[in-house]
Design a protein around this motif. Structure first.
Motif, short mmCIF file in Angstrom:
data_model
loop_
_atom_site.label_atom_id
_atom_site.label_comp_id
_atom_site.label_asym_id
_atom_site.label_seq_id
_atom_site.Cartn_x
_atom_site.Cartn_y
_atom_site.Cartn_z
N PHE A 262 -9.76 5.40 7.58
CA PHE A 262 -9.57 6.09 8.86
C PHE A 262 -10.88 6.20 9.63
CE2 PHE A 262 -7.88 9.08 11.83
CZ PHE A 262 -8.85 10.04 12.03
N GLY B 156 -4.05 4.08 -0.97
CA GLY B 156 -4.42 3.49 -2.25
C GLY B 156 -5.10 2.16 -2.00
N TYR C 235 -4.54 5.51 16.67
CA TYR C 235 -5.44 5.61 15.51
C TYR C 235 -6.23 4.32 15.37
CZ TYR C 235 -1.50 8.71 14.44
OH TYR C 235 -0.50 9.65 14.51
N TYR D 161 -8.46 2.33 12.34
CA TYR D 161 -8.86 2.21 10.95
C TYR D 161 -9.68 0.93 10.82
CZ TYR D 161 -5.06 5.49 9.71
OH TYR D 161 -4.23 6.58 9.60
N GLN E 157 -10.57 -2.07 7.69
CA GLN E 157 -10.19 -2.51 6.34
C GLN E 157 -11.12 -3.62 5.88
OE1 GLN E 157 -6.22 -4.21 6.01
NE2 GLN E 157 -6.07 -3.64 3.86
N LEU F 97 -8.20 -2.11 12.53
CA LEU F 97 -6.77 -1.95 12.75
C LEU F 97 -6.51 -0.79 13.70
CD1 LEU F 97 -5.71 -2.18 9.00
CD2 LEU F 97 -5.30 -3.92 10.73
N GLN G 289 -9.57 -3.74 0.02
CA GLN G 289 -9.51 -2.29 0.13
C GLN G 289 -8.32 -1.86 0.98
OE1 GLN G 289 -11.99 -0.27 -1.36
NE2 GLN G 289 -12.59 -2.22 -2.28
N GLY G 290 -7.98 -0.60 0.86
CA GLY G 290 -7.01 -0.03 1.79
C GLY G 290 -7.72 0.31 3.09
N PRO G 291 -6.96 0.53 4.14
CA PRO G 291 -7.57 0.92 5.42
C PRO G 291 -8.34 2.23 5.31
CG PRO G 291 -5.31 0.21 5.75
CD PRO G 291 -5.51 0.34 4.27
N PHE H 205 0.83 -1.19 0.00
CA PHE H 205 0.00 0.00 0.00
C PHE H 205 0.87 1.25 0.00
CE2 PHE H 205 -4.23 -1.61 0.60
CZ PHE H 205 -4.07 -2.82 1.24
N GLN I 109 2.99 5.80 11.44
CA GLN I 109 2.08 4.99 12.23
C GLN I 109 2.48 3.52 12.15
OE1 GLN I 109 -1.98 5.99 11.13
NE2 GLN I 109 -1.42 8.14 10.92
N TYR I 110 2.52 2.89 13.31
CA TYR I 110 2.87 1.48 13.42
C TYR I 110 1.61 0.71 13.79
CZ TYR I 110 7.59 3.27 13.28
OH TYR I 110 8.73 3.92 12.88
N PHE I 111 1.34 -0.33 13.04
CA PHE I 111 0.07 -1.02 13.13
C PHE I 111 0.12 -2.31 13.94
CE2 PHE I 111 -2.94 1.16 10.37
CZ PHE I 111 -2.11 2.08 9.75
N GLY I 112 -1.00 -2.62 14.56
CA GLY I 112 -1.18 -3.90 15.21
C GLY I 112 -1.71 -4.93 14.23
N PRO I 113 -1.93 -6.17 14.70
CA PRO I 113 -2.35 -7.25 13.82
C PRO I 113 -3.82 -7.19 13.41
CG PRO I 113 -2.18 -8.02 16.07
CD PRO I 113 -1.67 -6.61 16.07
N VAL J 98 2.29 -2.88 18.72
CA VAL J 98 0.89 -2.64 19.02
C VAL J 98 0.18 -3.99 19.14
CG1 VAL J 98 -1.24 -1.59 18.17
CG2 VAL J 98 0.96 -0.47 17.74
#
Lengths: 116, 114
Positions: free
Chosen positions: B45, A107, B33, B35, B37, B91, B41-43, A91, B103-107, B4
């Motif tokens: 917000f 995207g 944050y 999100y 998904q 997410l 698709q993309g995440p 992405f 931004q660092y994401f969780g699972p 996260v």
């Protein structure tokens, strides 16, 4: 309004091939940040790179390289000598530096399959 | 250090029920944050916290969705009267004061509404 377009929905390559993932963005803001994230089959989004709008230097990290061109509003990502472990959805994302805004605009992603 | 974390990893519920999704950010990260998904698709917000307060909740789709972060660390996303259209992966991400834009994401939590 901001928008990110990843025109390539799916790409399939054979291991060791080079592959470029395209990203085109739209924003009227002069200060913004661009990102690439990798989402492997496990599902967790992995941060790869951040680039701010004032830094057009290209960057290389191992087999990964990024080409940022403000003139064409593009931030393309190249994987050299691809490996099976590179298979994932990639992405591209954008955020603008305005007030409290921190939301990432994404995207639709490019699904990369690297075949042995 | 620890990344996260999100619990549960999967949640199956029935239409009309209430659910809570939990996010534990990276230690010391002030921004958090949410999100969601959907497949392919993309995440998208939902909401952003700076400390305990919601700095931007413009992405919450309607008043069935609510999120809190009472002590500036763990956050809970609450969904009332769930609908089948709420099914998605939720997410959570966090970022530091000095690196607010990364931004660092969780699972994620996979929510399925039957």
């Amino acid at each position: 309004a901001q928008k990110v377009t990843q025109a390539q929905t799916e790409i399939s390559v054979v291991e060791k091939e080079d592959v470029t993932l395209d990203c085109v963005y739209e924003t009227r803001d002069t200060t913004y940040y661009l990102f690439w994230y990798k989402q492997p089959p496990s599902g967790e989004l992995v941060f790869l790179i951040r680039r701010n709008s004032f830094d057009e230097q290209n960057e290389i990290s191992g087999r990964y390289s990024w080409n940022f061109q403000k003139s064409t509003s593009s931030f393309n990502f190249t994987i050299t000598a691809s490996q099976v472990v590179d298979s994932a959805v990639y992405f591209c994302a954008l955020t603008v530096n305005a007030g409290n805004n921190r939301k990432l605009i994404w995207g639709l992603g490019t699904s990369l399959a690297v075949n042995p | 250090g620890a990344g996260v974390s999100q619990t549960p990893s999967n949640k199956v519920t029935e239409k009309g029920k209430y659910v809570e999704l939990r996010c534990d950010p990276i230690s010391g990260h002030t921004a958090l944050y949410w999100y969601r998904q959907s497949l392919g698709q993309g995440p998208e917000f939902l909401i952003y916290f700076q400390g305990t307060g919601a700095a931007d909740d413009s992405g919450l789709p309607n008043d069935r969705f609510f999120a809190v972060r009472p002590e500036g660390s763990v956050s809970t996303l609450k969904i009332q009267r769930t609908e089948r259209g709420d099914s998605a992966v939720y997410l959570c991400a966090s970022s530091s004061q000095t690196g607010l834009h990364t931004q660092y994401f969780g699972p994620g939590t996979r929510l399925t509404v039957l």
